[in-house]
Design a protein around this motif. Structure first.
Motif, PDB file in Angstrom:
ATOM      1  N   GLU A 232       0.801  -1.218   0.000  1.00 39.52           N
ATOM      2  CA  GLU A 232       0.000   0.000   0.000  1.00 39.52           C
ATOM      3  C   GLU A 232       0.840   1.278   0.000  1.00 39.52           C
ATOM      4  O   GLU A 232       0.310   2.373  -0.130  1.00 39.52           O
ATOM      5  CB  GLU A 232      -0.922   0.013   1.233  1.00 39.52           C
ATOM      6  CG  GLU A 232      -1.923  -1.121   1.249  1.00 39.52           C
ATOM      7  CD  GLU A 232      -2.864  -1.068   0.054  1.00 39.52           C
ATOM      8  OE1 GLU A 232      -3.299   0.054  -0.295  1.00 39.52           O
ATOM      9  OE2 GLU A 232      -3.140  -2.123  -0.537  1.00 39.52           O
ATOM     10  N   GLY A 233       2.125   1.139   0.208  1.00 38.93           N
ATOM     11  CA  GLY A 233       2.982   2.313   0.230  1.00 38.93           C
ATOM     12  C   GLY A 233       3.107   2.915   1.616  1.00 38.93           C
ATOM     13  O   GLY A 233       2.304   2.639   2.508  1.00 38.93           O
ATOM     14  N   THR A 234       4.140   3.720   1.783  1.00 47.11           N
ATOM     15  CA  THR A 234       4.414   4.402   3.048  1.00 47.11           C
ATOM     16  C   THR A 234       4.358   5.906   2.830  1.00 47.11           C
ATOM     17  O   THR A 234       4.952   6.427   1.887  1.00 47.11           O
ATOM     18  CB  THR A 234       5.813   4.013   3.571  1.00 47.11           C
ATOM     19  OG1 THR A 234       5.892   2.590   3.725  1.00 47.11           O
ATOM     20  CG2 THR A 234       6.095   4.691   4.899  1.00 47.11           C
ATOM     21  N   ALA A 235       3.657   6.582   3.707  1.00 45.07           N
ATOM     22  CA  ALA A 235       3.534   8.031   3.568  1.00 45.07           C
ATOM     23  C   ALA A 235       4.884   8.705   3.749  1.00 45.07           C
ATOM     24  O   ALA A 235       5.662   8.352   4.637  1.00 45.07           O
ATOM     25  CB  ALA A 235       2.531   8.573   4.579  1.00 45.07           C
ATOM     26  N   VAL A 236       5.174   9.663   2.877  1.00 46.73           N
ATOM     27  CA  VAL A 236       6.392  10.459   2.951  1.00 46.73           C
ATOM     28  C   VAL A 236       5.984  11.857   3.423  1.00 46.73           C
ATOM     29  O   VAL A 236       4.936  12.361   3.059  1.00 46.73           O
ATOM     30  CB  VAL A 236       7.066  10.547   1.565  1.00 46.73           C
ATOM     31  CG1 VAL A 236       8.291  11.444   1.617  1.00 46.73           C
ATOM     32  CG2 VAL A 236       7.431   9.161   1.065  1.00 46.73           C
ATOM     33  N   GLY A 237       6.825  12.469   4.231  1.00 42.19           N
ATOM     34  CA  GLY A 237       6.498  13.793   4.771  1.00 42.19           C
ATOM     35  C   GLY A 237       6.611  14.885   3.742  1.00 42.19           C
ATOM     36  O   GLY A 237       7.460  15.774   3.849  1.00 42.19           O
TER      37      GLY A 237
END
Length: 330
Positions: A232-237
């Motif tokens: 699902e992917g990882t949120a990047v800031g």
């Protein structure tokens, strides 16, 4: 109307805090910088040079066949490339560097969401010298297997050289894979291989193991497995930006560089979680003890500004999208 949209995005960005992302300008390459060239008002793509350390290639979201090389130490343009042999571009939206050292430019935008039955990709070797010059580019005709659509993200895998396009749709788009090798003599059919969120740009990590996709409000980093998104992917800031249009990795893969449209637009570096730059070493305090980097704590007022800034940005983006739709209908 276009200037009003840019002003609206800029006004929203003024109330936003850098949230710890900002770096000093003009000291080292691959840090935050402001694009100073008055000709660049709609920076819509971003790619880190593989030949010239600290240089980032960008272009306007318009019909001039011009590519600009920006020095991240100063924000100044050090090369203007004029593409020859490609005709008049319609809507250039993305740029990437391939494993062959070529620059790939995606003339893939379609604000009417499917009014053009084909789009184009331009390709030329990254120049060895930084100066104003004309470059001979190849032009590739692109069609989608499931019909025409709007897109703003073009990515070239750094190992295989395969070109991918992510279509842009607020309800979710598709990830399209091109043929193993592009053909300049025929039509290149791109086929849907995965689903993506609302995307304005994307980029592969230098090792080819990650793919980042950004939108107006956020960015996700995905593992890359067997030619598809892994998980699902990882949120990047991702930073809050008035018209969030571009993203690329730094050449060492330790950080992401986020850009936006607008005059004197700012490119912001965001460190990748858990990844240390190869040359980064901990600083030492007197006596040899490791010195922790200083962090300014955010007080209640700052948190309030972030919240207000986000709301202003959200409202501004809704207005931008709405106005663009009205312009399309008109």
């Amino acid at each position: 109307m276009r200037s009003a949209l840019c002003a609206l995005g800029a006004a929203a960005a003024l109330v936003l805090l850098p949230a710890g992302h900002a770096r000093a300008e003009g000291q080292e390459p691959d840090r935050d910088f402001t694009i100073e060239d008055s000709r660049i008002t709609e920076s819509s793509g971003l790619a880190a040079s593989r030949v010239h350390p600290g240089i980032y290639w960008t272009h306007n979201d318009q019909d001039a066949p011009l590519i600009y090389g920006i020095d991240s130490r100063t924000g100044k343009t050090v090369a203007t490339l004029t593409m020859a042999g490609v005709g008049t571009p319609r809507d250039m939206e993305a740029i990437a560097v391939g494993p062959d050292g070529d620059l790939y430019v995606g003339d893939i935008g379609d604000n009417l969401d499917g009014s053009w039955d084909h789009v184009w990709i331009y390709r030329f070797p990254e120049p060895k010298t930084l100066k104003d010059q004309t470059v001979a580019a190849k032009q590739y005709v692109v069609k989608y297997a499931d019909g025409a659509r709007n897109a703003e993200a073009l990515m070239v895998h750094p190992k295989t050289g395969r070109v991918y396009i992510a279509s842009k749709n607020e309800d979710g788009g598709g990830l399209y894979a091109g043929p193993e090798r592009l053909s300049s003599s025929g039509t290149n059919v791109f086929r849907r291989v995965d689903e993506v969120p609302w995307v304005t740009d994307g980029a592969f990590s230098p090792d080819g193991e990650r793919l980042v996709l950004r939108g107006y409000f956020s960015a996700q980093e995905y593992t890359w497995k067997d030619g598809r998104l892994g998980g699902e992917g990882t949120a990047v800031g991702a930073p809050f930006q008035g018209q969030a249009e571009s993203v690329t990795y730094t050449p060492d893969g330790s950080a992401l560089m986020f850009g936006s449209e607008g005059r004197n637009s700012r490119v912001v570096r965001v460190e990748r979680a858990g990844v240390e730059p190869p040359s980064k070493k901990p600083t030492e305090a007197p006596g040899g003890a490791p010195k922790s980097p200083s962090v300014t704590p955010a007080g209640g007022g700052e948190n309030g500004n972030v919240t207000v800034g986000f709301l202003v940005l959200a409202g501004a983006t809704v207005l931008v999208v709405g106005l663009k739709r009205l312009l399309r209908k008109g």
